[in-house]
Structure formats: C-alpha cells, structure tokens
Design a protein around this motif. Structure first.
Motif, PDB file in Angstrom:
ATOM      1  N   MET A 161       0.837  -1.204   0.000  1.00 19.73           N
ATOM      2  CA  MET A 161       0.000   0.000   0.000  1.00 19.73           C
ATOM      3  C   MET A 161       0.871   1.252   0.000  1.00 19.73           C
ATOM      4  SD  MET A 161      -2.692  -1.390   2.876  1.00 19.73           S
ATOM      5  CE  MET A 161      -3.472   0.156   3.313  1.00 19.73           C
ATOM      6  N   ILE A 216      -8.850  -3.724  -0.816  1.00 19.81           N
ATOM      7  CA  ILE A 216      -8.531  -2.360  -0.365  1.00 19.81           C
ATOM      8  C   ILE A 216      -8.649  -1.348  -1.506  1.00 19.81           C
ATOM      9  CG2 ILE A 216      -6.548  -0.928   0.314  1.00 19.81           C
ATOM     10  CD1 ILE A 216      -6.021  -3.011   2.521  1.00 19.81           C
ATOM     11  N   ARG A 217      -8.249  -1.760  -2.707  1.00 18.10           N
ATOM     12  CA  ARG A 217      -8.401  -0.812  -3.817  1.00 18.10           C
ATOM     13  C   ARG A 217      -9.871  -0.433  -3.995  1.00 18.10           C
ATOM     14  NH1 ARG A 217      -5.934   1.600  -7.693  1.00 18.10           N
ATOM     15  NH2 ARG A 217      -7.099   2.184  -9.549  1.00 18.10           N
ATOM     16  N   TYR A 218     -10.712  -1.428  -3.979  1.00 21.57           N
ATOM     17  CA  TYR A 218     -12.143  -1.171  -4.212  1.00 21.57           C
ATOM     18  C   TYR A 218     -12.736  -0.322  -3.093  1.00 21.57           C
ATOM     19  CZ  TYR A 218     -16.679  -2.228  -6.310  1.00 21.57           C
ATOM     20  OH  TYR A 218     -17.885  -2.139  -6.954  1.00 21.57           O
ATOM     21  N   MET A 219     -12.459  -0.734  -1.862  1.00 17.37           N
ATOM     22  CA  MET A 219     -13.076  -0.048  -0.727  1.00 17.37           C
ATOM     23  C   MET A 219     -12.569   1.378  -0.566  1.00 17.37           C
ATOM     24  SD  MET A 219     -13.583  -2.964   2.146  1.00 17.37           S
ATOM     25  CE  MET A 219     -11.858  -3.016   2.523  1.00 17.37           C
ATOM     26  N   SER A 220     -11.404   1.667  -1.161  1.00 19.47           N
ATOM     27  CA  SER A 220     -10.882   3.037  -1.086  1.00 19.47           C
ATOM     28  C   SER A 220     -11.276   3.824  -2.337  1.00 19.47           C
ATOM     29  CB  SER A 220      -9.357   3.020  -0.920  1.00 19.47           C
ATOM     30  OG  SER A 220      -8.731   2.518  -2.086  1.00 19.47           O
ATOM     31  N   GLY A 221     -12.154   3.265  -3.155  1.00 15.11           N
ATOM     32  CA  GLY A 221     -12.571   3.971  -4.368  1.00 15.11           C
ATOM     33  C   GLY A 221     -11.402   4.228  -5.311  1.00 15.11           C
ATOM     34  N   GLY A 222     -10.435   3.306  -5.302  1.00 13.00           N
ATOM     35  CA  GLY A 222      -9.317   3.409  -6.243  1.00 13.00           C
ATOM     36  C   GLY A 222      -8.176   4.294  -5.777  1.00 13.00           C
ATOM     37  N   LEU A 223      -8.191   4.717  -4.506  1.00  9.72           N
ATOM     38  CA  LEU A 223      -7.116   5.586  -4.022  1.00  9.72           C
ATOM     39  C   LEU A 223      -5.820   4.807  -3.792  1.00  9.72           C
ATOM     40  CD1 LEU A 223      -9.064   7.705  -1.356  1.00  9.72           C
ATOM     41  CD2 LEU A 223      -8.262   8.459  -3.613  1.00  9.72           C
ATOM     42  N   ILE A 224      -5.950   3.495  -3.583  1.00 11.54           N
ATOM     43  CA  ILE A 224      -4.781   2.690  -3.188  1.00 11.54           C
ATOM     44  C   ILE A 224      -4.673   1.526  -4.162  1.00 11.54           C
ATOM     45  CG2 ILE A 224      -3.856   1.233  -1.326  1.00 11.54           C
ATOM     46  CD1 ILE A 224      -5.528   2.956   0.630  1.00 11.54           C
ATOM     47  N   GLY A 238     -10.340  -8.690  -7.675  1.00 12.48           N
ATOM     48  CA  GLY A 238      -9.260  -7.941  -7.033  1.00 12.48           C
ATOM     49  C   GLY A 238      -7.961  -8.718  -7.062  1.00 12.48           C
ATOM     50  N   ASN A 266       0.731  -4.037 -11.176  1.00  6.01           N
ATOM     51  CA  ASN A 266       0.330  -3.108 -10.106  1.00  6.01           C
ATOM     52  C   ASN A 266      -0.817  -3.630  -9.247  1.00  6.01           C
ATOM     53  OD1 ASN A 266       2.253  -1.125 -10.565  1.00  6.01           O
ATOM     54  ND2 ASN A 266       1.056  -0.234 -12.232  1.00  6.01           N
ATOM     55  N   ASP A 267      -1.231  -4.865  -9.485  1.00  3.08           N
ATOM     56  CA  ASP A 267      -2.307  -5.480  -8.689  1.00  3.08           C
ATOM     57  C   ASP A 267      -1.767  -6.724  -7.980  1.00  3.08           C
ATOM     58  OD1 ASP A 267      -4.552  -3.792  -9.512  1.00  3.08           O
ATOM     59  OD2 ASP A 267      -4.222  -4.639 -11.502  1.00  3.08           O
TER      60      ASP A 267
END
Lengths: 390, 325
Positions: free
Chosen positions: B72, B101-109, B142, B165-166
């Motif tokens: 992260m 985490i990517r999804y739950m952060s709306g793509g911020l991470i 994810g 990157n994933d």
C-alpha cells in the motif's frame, strides 16, 4: 489499573504524582506503578502540551466537537433511512483520535479499525466526502464503495478504515516496515479496540514488530466492550496492554478522557519509535456512549447509569471545555460559536450527501484492478470480469 | 537460450526483478539462510543481503499482512508461502485486505504484491499440505491468479507478476521444480498474464489444462496420436484470472470436442467456469458434451496407493478422452 477500567471501582483521583512526563512510557517493570500514579494528574502543562497556544487548544476542541456533531448528524440520517449497513459511532472517544493525530509529523501514518469516522476527520478529511460516503453516494471519499467502516485518505497518511477485527494490525506493521525500509523517521499508529486484542494476528504482529524493531504503535482504544461483551467477560489478565510484555515491547495504560494525557502518551511512544525504531502498545481507556453499532439496542450488557456516569464526569469534550474556561483563555461564547458552526457544517454535509448522485451502475466495475482502471497501461490480456452490468 | 529448471527460472525472475527495482523484496519462511524450502531462492541472500531477502517466522498472517501494508505504501513485496496450503491461516490478509482495499478506497490505493509458492498434491504430504486454491483465489475480484507450467513461463510470468500493479497469486508446483526447459536469458523476457498457449496443435479434440495437468495432457495427446490416430490440441491456460477466453473459444471452434483437465477438486473448480464459457459462447460448435476430469473429490490422501489414483493420470485422462470420439 483501578480507576481506569470500567469493571473496577472508581477510586478518588490521586493528585500526588511526581512522575516525570517524558517517562510516562515506562519499562515493563515500572508501568503498573506509573499508571496508578498518573490518575488525576494535570497533563495540560506536560512536555507535549506546555507550549500549546490558545489557538491550538481551541483547534483541538473544535476538532473534537466537530467529530461529535458530525456523528450525531449521521445518526439522524441513519434513523431517517439515508444510511444503510453499519454505523459504528465514536461518540465519547473523541479525545483519543484528536489527541493522537495532533502529535503526528509528516512521516507518521495511521490506520484503524471500523469505528473510523473520528480518525478520518482528525486527519483532515472533509465532512462532505465522509457524509456522502455514508449515504453511498458517488461524491463519497470511496465513491460509495467503502461505507462507514472503510474511509481512506492516503494523501493524509490515513490508510483506513478496516472492517475485520484485528485485521489491520499486520497492515500497520507493514506501513511501519515500509517507513523503515525507506529510511523515513516516521511511525505508524495502528488503532484497534479492546476486542481486537483477542485476535491471533495481533500477537503475530507484536512478535514481528519487536523482532524486527519496527516503528509501529498499537493503540488499544479500550472502550470497555467488545461489541456487547464486557472486558471482564472477554479478556483474561489485566491490563490488556500488559500482553506486550512477553514480546519485550514497552506498554502503558492511560486515560483517553483527557486530551492532554493522550497527547503526552503518544508523544512518548513516537519518540521511542522515531529515535529507536521500537514499537509500543498503548492502552488508552475510553468509553463509547452509543451501542457497538446503531443496530445495537444497547440494553443488555450495561446500565444507563454507567453511561450517564461517563457523560457527566468523564466526557472528553466537557473536560477540555472546563479546562479551557478555567484557564481563562476562552469564553463560553467562543466555544458556543465553534459548536454552532460544527452543527451547521454537519447539517450542510447531510444536505450535500442527500443532493449528491448515486454511483452509476457502470462504476461497479471501477477500482477493482489498477490495470482495468488504467487501460492505456494495460500489460495483461484476456478477460478479467465474468459478469458485468448490462 | 539456456536450458534450466523451473526452479532456476523462478530464481532468475526474482533475482532480476530485485536488481531492476529497489522496491522489490522477497520474504517468507526459510527463504534466506535456508535458501528456500524448495531452494527457489538459493544464492539470493548472499547476493542481495538480508534487507532484500528476508526470513520470516512461521507467521503467515503477520508477514502476509505486513507485505500488504508495505505494498500500500508503494513497495513490491514478493511473499513466499512454503505451501499455498498455508495461506489458509492468512486468509483475511489476502482475500480481504490485498484483494479489496483498492475497491473499498474507491481506487485511491493499489496493492502491487505477489503471493507465490507451490500449490499441488501428488507428494504424499496429506490433506493439509496439498491444496490447490487457484479456484477460490480466482473467485475473488481484485486478485489475479496464474499457474505457470513450464520453466519459460515460470520466469516470464513471475516477472510480469512482480511488475504488475495489482495483487497476483502465483501457483507453482513442487513436482515441476526440477523440470528443465529452454528459458530466454533476456532481462525483459515477459510472458503477459492472461495469454493461453497452444502447446500442441491438433484437429480432433481440444484438451484444456493448467499447471501440471498440462504435462499429463501432453502425454495423453501423444498416446492418442500414436496409438489411435487422434490428433488432440493441447491448450495451456497459464493464467486463470485474467482468462484467455478467445484462445479457449478458438480451439473449441477448431476441434469441436473438449476435454478439460485439472488437478483442482471438481466442485466450483476452475474448469466449471471454463465449461460454462464454452457452452455459452460456442455451443453450436460442440459435436459432443464437454468432458471434464479433476482430482477425485476427497481430501487429499497421504498414501501413495490412494493419491496416485486421486490426481488425474495418463490412463484416467486417456479413458475420458476416448469417450469423446
């Protein structure tokens, strides 16, 4: 630990404390005596607080009252049916997040569990984006995909918002590890509840934190209840922070009702993390006035009298208010104005959330993979999704 | 092009990526001093030092989660599981945190992490050490999931995974570690994720497989050709998610008969999805019902006598193939 834990008799405050402020993060042997000695101590003049200006103190007060007014407004919205799912309110615990975050420098980071609104607002997230997230709106901080338990702001060194009890404890370790790997003089504050101290990954994390000398600070926000199970019914041994002892990690127990004490506690742990890259476990005793979540009827496991006792005698906002008034640095009118503005902003955020659009069905498929969000930089081939909106 | 083992190919991929990018580290149980439980990381500690090649305690939940936290923050950790079976004690860190985490952060991470290690039965180590979790990793949006079957793919796909990157789950196989093959030397040898590979051309039926089942399928294809005059095409999926649906449909349209082979358990296994896709997108091209062969649906057995019949072998695959013609 008498006087701090909820299931023990509250002793009269012991004002006869001669402890040196900088030493309040004690070695394992000294900790127990220190904590008892600190009850009732005035931390407003301690090392971490003595240079605070009037403006800074007012700002800390404002942050706490803003968190409370935001959450009270969110509760109303929940009751009106605008917010679904879970809503875990932080009301009563505000001094812990605000006090902790106020001590952080540019290379310090935080991560927390699902009761995360207070921490999010303390790091500087806006009412509007947070309320809109609760409403499940496109304008929310996570575009409506995270909800109450999953607020993130990596630009503010805030890494969530995590829903599984104790699941964030290894992540906090990893943030601290990355800081150390990149030779940053920073630390990660990893917040957790008292219930999380019974999850295995926490102990695995303590082992690695100590073994690898990682600058992670575990903050057990002990509000006395793991959902509806009182500490005396969920945890063997006392205090919880003492569980750091076999890992040779320094620990302490302090009051989370007093903003100044929280600041001093965090300041000492940060010093240890920054200068010696050592972890700490800080148990900060606090109290939540609302149920575990809004869905918790809160009638089976504690008395109304207990809640009233905390509201009357230990409310962190009232305690700070009294101190500021007693110091003579603010007037009641000034504090009221801050409160009125907080309420107004909270109402405005609910209006903003209400007026905001819901995410489009096509957005269901955004933010899953970095790669599918960045098609120009796609490196893989083939099909990634096997059922998509029509 | 050098001929090296699958194990050496992985070592090359890991070493080259550690040299290419200061954010890449390898961590796991016994990866450094012990040189890896299966010697995949042999020589790497000496070459890159303990900051890049890191021994962890037996503590999967902590070091998996630590690596997610570090990813992260922008690092690119490669986490070795001694066996993928051991991911079960780190499930929350992989399936909740890395994946969501990517999804739950709306793509911020984003979480650029690789989880790798062997995921196979067939070595008489009993049920707890023989899991093949590629199906439920691929069931989790994810995560990306790959199952390289050859030394060249082991190198090229591992490098692609590390640069991705994933989060990528790389499922290897202890039985393949000693397998030798031609592997390109170039530092930029990349096999993209999501690209299946026709290992043998054919016209009479398609055998679609992944992981070690690819090699059993190739042997069966040889027998079919030599003894029965049947020319089977063998498609190595290589990657489970993303999945090369075009290659699957292309081979089905070419041969009109399909046998799916996997060492995964049958219920909700990878080939359930493959079978669905084929009937959905190429139903009119099928001249026979899709046949499927998986591991026998019992916990993995310890005894050789039992495990040898549990994993699809040459004779069982051959018998199923003959049902198609």
């Amino acid at each position: 630990m008498e006087g701090l834990h909820h299931d023990t008799i509250i002793d009269p405050p012991n004002s006869d404390s001669s402890e040196n402020d900088a030493d309040s993060l004690k070695s394992v042997e000294e900790t127990k005596q220190t904590v008892d000695g600190d009850i009732g101590k005035d931390f407003s003049k301690s090392e971490a607080n003595k240079l605070l200006t009037k403006e800074e103190k007012l700002n800390l007060y404002e942050q706490m009252i803003r968190i409370r007014r935001f959450e009270e407004r969110s509760l109303r919205s929940y009751q009106q049916g605008h917010i679904g799912g879970f809503l875990h309110l932080y009301i009563g615990q505000e001094a812990v997040a605000v006090g902790s975050v106020s001590m952080l420098g540019d290379d310090d980071h935080i991560i927390t569990a699902y009761r995360d609104h207070g921490h999010a607002l303390a790091v500087g997230m806006e009412f509007d984006e947070c309320m809109a997230e609760l409403y499940g709106k496109k304008t929310g901080c996570s575009k409506g995909k995270g909800g109450s338990m999953h607020f993130f702001a990596p630009d503010k060194n805030y890494w969530g918002g995590h829903g599984i009890v104790g699941g964030q404890t290894p992540l906090g370790l990893g943030i601290a590890y990355a800081l150390k790997y990149n030779k940053k003089k920073g630390a990660c504050l990893c917040f957790m509840g008292d219930g999380a101290t019974n999850q295995g990954p926490f102990y695995e994390s303590l082992n690695l934190a100590s073994l690898w000398n990682l600058p992670v600070i575990y903050i057990i926000e002990n509000n006395g209840y793991s959902m509806g199970t009182a500490e005396s019914r969920h945890s063997a041994g006392d205090p919880l922070a003492k569980r750091a002892e076999p890992f040779d990690i320094s620990w302490s127990v302090s009051s989370g009702h007093d903003l100044f004490e929280v600041r001093q506690t965090i300041s000492d742990a940060l010093k240890s993390a920054h200068e010696n890259s050592r972890p700490s476990v800080l148990e900060i005793v606090t109290y939540r006035y609302r149920g575990h979540s809004v869905a918790d009827p809160d009638q089976t496991y504690r008395s109304k009298e207990e809640i009233e006792e905390y509201k009357t005698n230990k409310d962190p906002i009232n305690l700070l208010k009294e101190k500021l008034l007693n110091e003579g640095i603010v007037t009641d009118t000034e504090l009221k104005e801050i409160d009125i503005k907080a309420k107004g902003d909270a109402d405005a955020s609910a209006e903003f959330a209400d007026a905001s659009p819901y995410p489009d069905p096509s957005e269901l498929m955004d933010d899953i993979y970095w790669e599918t969000d960045n098609p120009d930089n796609k490196t893989s081939e083939g099909i990634m999704f096997f059922e998509t909106p029509q | 092009m050098a001929i090296i083992t699958y194990r050496e190919a992985l070592n090359q991929a890991l070493s080259e990526e550690i040299e290419n990018d200061p954010n890449v580290v390898l961590m796991g149980e016994e990866v450094a001093q012990f040189k890896g439980s299966y010697k995949v990381s042999e020589g790497m500690l000496e070459k890159y030092g303990p900051e890049r090649v890191i021994d962890t305690p037996i503590s999967e939940a902590a070091f998996s989660g630590l690596a997610v936290g570090a990813a992260m923050m922008g690092m690119r950790p490669v986490v070795e599981f001694m066996f993928w079976s051991f991911c079960y004690v780190a499930f929350d860190q992989i399936f909740n945190n890395a994946a969501s985490i990517r999804y739950m952060s709306g793509g911020l991470i984003n979480v650029p992490i690789v989880f790798r290690g062997p995921a196979n039965g067939g070595t008489n180590v009993g049920a707890t050490h023989s899991h093949t979790p590629e199906n439920f990793a691929a069931n989790t949006p994810g995560l990306k999931v790959i199952c390289p079957a050859t030394p060249a793919d082991a190198k090229g796909m591992m490098k692609a995974a590390i640069r991705d990157n994933d989060p990528v789950c790389v499922m290897e196989n202890t039985i393949l570690y000693n397998m030798k093959g031609e592997v390109p030397d170039e530092n930029d040898y990349i096999v993209p994720l999501g690209k299946a590979n026709v290992l043998k051309e054919g016209k009479d039926m398609s055998i679609i497989a992944h992981g070690k089942a690819v090699h059993s399928s190739l042997q069966v294809a040889q027998t079919l050709e030599e003894k029965h005059g049947i020319f089977a095409e063998v498609l190595d999926l290589r990657s489970i998610r993303p999945l090369d649906v075009d290659a699957i449909i292309a081979t089905v349209k070419k041969t009109n008969r399909v046998l799916l082979v996997e060492e995964n358990k049958p219920f909700c296994g990878v080939d359930s999805q493959v079978a669905f896709i084929i009937q959905d997108q190429a139903f009119d091209f099928l001249d026979a019902p899709i046949k499927r062969i998986s591991a026998i649906d019992a916990p993995q057995a310890y005894s050789k006598a039992l495990e040898n019949i549990q994993i699809p072998d040459h004779d069982r695959i051959l018998a199923k193939a003959m049902e198609l013609v």
